[in-house]
Write an enzyme that holds these catalytic residues in place. Structure first.
Site, PDB file in Angstrom:
ATOM      1  N   GLU A   2     -38.399 -17.043  52.471  1.00 31.29           N
ATOM      2  CA  GLU A   2     -38.352 -17.771  51.208  1.00 31.29           C
ATOM      3  C   GLU A   2     -39.019 -16.907  50.147  1.00 31.29           C
ATOM      4  O   GLU A   2     -40.002 -16.225  50.437  1.00 31.29           O
ATOM      5  CB  GLU A   2     -39.101 -19.114  51.277  1.00 31.29           C
ATOM      6  CG  GLU A   2     -38.450 -20.151  52.148  1.00 31.29           C
ATOM      7  CD  GLU A   2     -38.979 -20.120  53.582  1.00 31.29           C
ATOM      8  OE1 GLU A   2     -39.968 -19.390  53.847  1.00 31.29           O
ATOM      9  OE2 GLU A   2     -38.409 -20.805  54.428  1.00 31.29           O
ATOM     10  N   TYR A  13     -35.197  -7.478  48.351  1.00 35.37           N
ATOM     11  CA  TYR A  13     -34.633  -8.100  49.552  1.00 35.37           C
ATOM     12  C   TYR A  13     -33.114  -7.920  49.608  1.00 35.37           C
ATOM     13  O   TYR A  13     -32.554  -7.646  50.663  1.00 35.37           O
ATOM     14  CB  TYR A  13     -35.001  -9.580  49.624  1.00 35.37           C
ATOM     15  CG  TYR A  13     -36.469  -9.820  49.864  1.00 35.37           C
ATOM     16  CD1 TYR A  13     -37.172  -9.121  50.853  1.00 35.37           C
ATOM     17  CD2 TYR A  13     -37.182 -10.733  49.099  1.00 35.37           C
ATOM     18  CE1 TYR A  13     -38.524  -9.343  51.069  1.00 35.37           C
ATOM     19  CE2 TYR A  13     -38.533 -10.961  49.318  1.00 35.37           C
ATOM     20  CZ  TYR A  13     -39.191 -10.263  50.298  1.00 35.37           C
ATOM     21  OH  TYR A  13     -40.535 -10.476  50.518  1.00 35.37           O
TER      22      TYR A  13
END
Length: 145
Positions: free
Chosen positions: A98, A110
């Site tokens: 998350e 990411y």
């Protein structure tokens, strides 16, 4: 562990964990706390860390931080490459995480290391209250993990 907590505290975006949290994760057979260090330094200098927890074929990144001086130099990428290799070897096929919806640098990183957006969690974070993006990366041996 003191060095891990010090690095965590130097990163405004890292989750605020205590030393005992890392000790529990490191002692858990399904936990893994990877560190990046300069081995040639005496004593070795810690550059960053990434703790993971695995349940069956799924793993979750619980935190990530790199010393500000060494950010954008491949440390976090190297941590993910090693984590992918180790997690795949342990039977994991996916990594979840998350990230705050407003954390554009982390989202960009990411995505650059292979994570895809899965869903949005409303008001997941507190102080300040904010949505989270849930990301997933599929681990495949042929992808260099």
């Amino acid at each position: 562990l003191e060095a891990v907590v010090k690095i965590q505290n130097s990163s405004a975006q890292a989750a605020a964990w205590g030393k005992a949290d890392y000790e529990r994760l490191a002692a858990d057979p399904l936990g893994m706390v990877l560190v990046a260090e300069i081995e040639s330094a005496s004593p070795p200098e810690l550059l960053g860390f990434a703790p993971f927890h695995r349940e069956g074929e799924e793993a979750e990144l619980w935190n990530l931080a790199v010393v500000p001086l060494y950010q954008r130099q491949g440390v976090a990428k190297a941590l993910f490459q090693e984590a992918g290799r180790r997690l795949l070897q342990a039977g994991a096929t996916k990594i979840f995480l998350e990230v705050r919806a407003s954390n554009s640098p982390a989202l960009g990183f990411y995505q650059a290391v292979g994570f895809k957006t899965l869903m949005r969690r409303k008001e997941y974070y507190q102080n300040p209250r904010e949505d989270a993006w849930v990301l997933v990366r599929h681990l495949v041996p042929s992808c260099g993990n």
